[in-house]
Design a protein around this motif. Sequence first.
Motif, short mmCIF file in Angstrom:
data_model
loop_
_atom_site.label_atom_id
_atom_site.label_comp_id
_atom_site.label_asym_id
_atom_site.label_seq_id
_atom_site.Cartn_x
_atom_site.Cartn_y
_atom_site.Cartn_z
N VAL A 22 0.85 -1.18 0.00
CA VAL A 22 0.00 0.00 0.00
C VAL A 22 0.89 1.24 0.00
CG1 VAL A 22 -1.81 1.27 1.22
CG2 VAL A 22 -1.83 -1.25 1.21
N LEU A 23 0.79 2.01 -1.07
CA LEU A 23 1.58 3.23 -1.21
C LEU A 23 0.72 4.43 -0.84
CD1 LEU A 23 3.28 2.53 -4.66
CD2 LEU A 23 4.08 1.87 -2.38
N THR A 24 1.27 5.29 -0.02
CA THR A 24 0.56 6.51 0.33
C THR A 24 1.24 7.69 -0.37
OG1 THR A 24 1.89 6.77 2.32
CG2 THR A 24 -0.21 5.62 2.56
N LEU A 25 0.52 8.77 -0.47
CA LEU A 25 0.99 9.91 -1.24
C LEU A 25 1.39 11.09 -0.37
CD1 LEU A 25 -1.79 9.69 -3.97
CD2 LEU A 25 0.43 8.54 -3.89
N ASN A 26 1.46 10.89 0.92
CA ASN A 26 1.72 11.97 1.87
C ASN A 26 3.02 12.72 1.63
OD1 ASN A 26 0.02 9.82 3.00
ND2 ASN A 26 -0.18 11.18 4.74
N ASP A 27 4.05 12.03 1.17
CA ASP A 27 5.37 12.65 1.08
C ASP A 27 5.74 13.15 -0.32
OD1 ASP A 27 5.81 12.17 3.79
OD2 ASP A 27 6.56 10.15 3.39
N LEU A 28 4.83 12.98 -1.29
CA LEU A 28 5.15 13.43 -2.64
C LEU A 28 5.00 14.95 -2.75
CD1 LEU A 28 3.41 10.87 -5.03
CD2 LEU A 28 5.82 11.01 -4.41
N PRO A 29 6.03 15.61 -3.24
CA PRO A 29 5.88 17.05 -3.47
C PRO A 29 4.99 17.28 -4.68
CG PRO A 29 7.97 16.29 -4.36
CD PRO A 29 7.34 15.11 -3.64
N MET A 30 4.50 18.49 -4.83
CA MET A 30 3.71 18.83 -6.01
C MET A 30 4.59 18.68 -7.26
SD MET A 30 0.65 19.39 -5.11
CE MET A 30 0.01 20.04 -6.63
N TYR A 31 4.01 18.09 -8.30
CA TYR A 31 4.74 17.93 -9.54
C TYR A 31 5.15 19.30 -10.07
CZ TYR A 31 5.89 17.40 -14.38
OH TYR A 31 6.55 17.49 -15.57
N ASN A 32 6.40 19.37 -10.52
CA ASN A 32 6.93 20.61 -11.10
C ASN A 32 7.90 20.20 -12.20
OD1 ASN A 32 8.50 22.88 -11.70
ND2 ASN A 32 8.34 23.68 -9.60
N GLN A 33 7.59 20.59 -13.42
CA GLN A 33 8.43 20.21 -14.56
C GLN A 33 9.88 20.67 -14.38
OE1 GLN A 33 6.97 21.52 -18.36
NE2 GLN A 33 8.24 20.08 -19.48
N ASP A 34 10.09 21.72 -13.62
CA ASP A 34 11.46 22.19 -13.37
C ASP A 34 12.29 21.15 -12.62
OD1 ASP A 34 10.82 24.61 -14.56
OD2 ASP A 34 10.43 25.62 -12.64
N HIS A 35 11.61 20.23 -11.91
CA HIS A 35 12.31 19.24 -11.09
C HIS A 35 12.13 17.81 -11.56
CE1 HIS A 35 13.07 22.49 -8.30
NE2 HIS A 35 11.78 22.75 -8.26
N GLU A 36 11.48 17.62 -12.71
CA GLU A 36 11.15 16.25 -13.12
C GLU A 36 12.38 15.40 -13.44
OE1 GLU A 36 10.11 16.79 -17.87
OE2 GLU A 36 8.50 16.41 -16.47
N ASN A 37 13.47 16.01 -13.85
CA ASN A 37 14.69 15.25 -14.14
C ASN A 37 15.60 15.07 -12.93
OD1 ASN A 37 14.33 14.65 -16.96
ND2 ASN A 37 14.54 16.85 -17.29
N ASN A 38 15.28 15.74 -11.85
CA ASN A 38 16.03 15.61 -10.61
C ASN A 38 15.04 15.66 -9.45
OD1 ASN A 38 18.19 15.37 -8.89
ND2 ASN A 38 18.62 17.57 -8.87
N PRO A 39 14.15 14.67 -9.36
CA PRO A 39 13.08 14.72 -8.35
C PRO A 39 13.59 14.38 -6.95
CG PRO A 39 12.96 12.66 -9.55
CD PRO A 39 14.05 13.48 -10.20
N SER A 40 12.77 14.68 -5.98
CA SER A 40 13.12 14.36 -4.59
C SER A 40 13.19 12.84 -4.40
CB SER A 40 12.07 14.95 -3.64
OG SER A 40 10.84 14.24 -3.79
N GLN A 41 13.81 12.43 -3.32
CA GLN A 41 13.96 11.00 -3.04
C GLN A 41 12.60 10.33 -2.88
OE1 GLN A 41 17.00 9.39 -3.21
NE2 GLN A 41 15.68 7.60 -3.25
N SER A 42 11.61 11.04 -2.34
CA SER A 42 10.28 10.44 -2.17
C SER A 42 9.66 10.10 -3.53
CB SER A 42 9.36 11.35 -1.37
OG SER A 42 9.16 12.59 -2.03
N VAL A 43 9.89 10.93 -4.53
CA VAL A 43 9.40 10.66 -5.89
C VAL A 43 10.16 9.48 -6.49
CG1 VAL A 43 9.19 11.57 -8.24
CG2 VAL A 43 8.61 13.02 -6.27
N VAL A 44 11.46 9.47 -6.34
CA VAL A 44 12.29 8.38 -6.87
C VAL A 44 11.82 7.05 -6.27
CG1 VAL A 44 14.63 7.40 -6.89
CG2 VAL A 44 14.28 9.85 -7.33
#
Length: 180
Positions: free
Chosen positions: A35-57
């Motif tokens: 079960v994956l929760t979404l609590n720690d995902l930052p808001m999507y931002n194209q400026d960061h899509e190639n270097n996303p936060s660890q929670s996104v990775v």
Amino acid sequence: MKVAAIVGSIRKESYNKKLAEFIKKRNTDKFDLEVLTLNDLPMYNQDHENNPSQSVVDFKAKVKAADAVLWVTPEYNGSIPGVLGNAIDWLSRVDQVMIGKPSWIMGASMGVLGTAKAQMHLRDILFSIGLSSPILIGNDVYIGAVHTKFDESGNLTDEGTVQFLDKVVGNFLTWMKQYN
């Protein structure tokens, strides 16, 4: 088989999270569900899509490693919740980990229709180019009046709902054997 359950609610006592946990607990002998929760995902931002936060990775890696995705969504204003749309945005960009990955959908609400509109919108989204996810069709799980179907400990107590979920899980497993 590994299944990633993406719960479209971040509420602590989410009925949809309880539903995902019920599916996990009841079917441990059939598949491994995380079960994956979404609590720690930052808001999507194209400026960061190639270097996303660890929670996104980490989130994308878990979805990529899964054989299928179970989407468990509430309905907000006749559609999917914003947090779920945000998660989908992350999944649909750069490495596009959902392309070709089988999906199945369910949802629960206190209302009568049990997330029917949200699921309809989610199906459309999952067919979009950045996701292209085949979906288990004809096994719609719309649990209405969910607040009357779980006890205080989070156990699903409505026998008709339990039997229906067992049938849908069986249909999902059959579909996955045919799909692979």
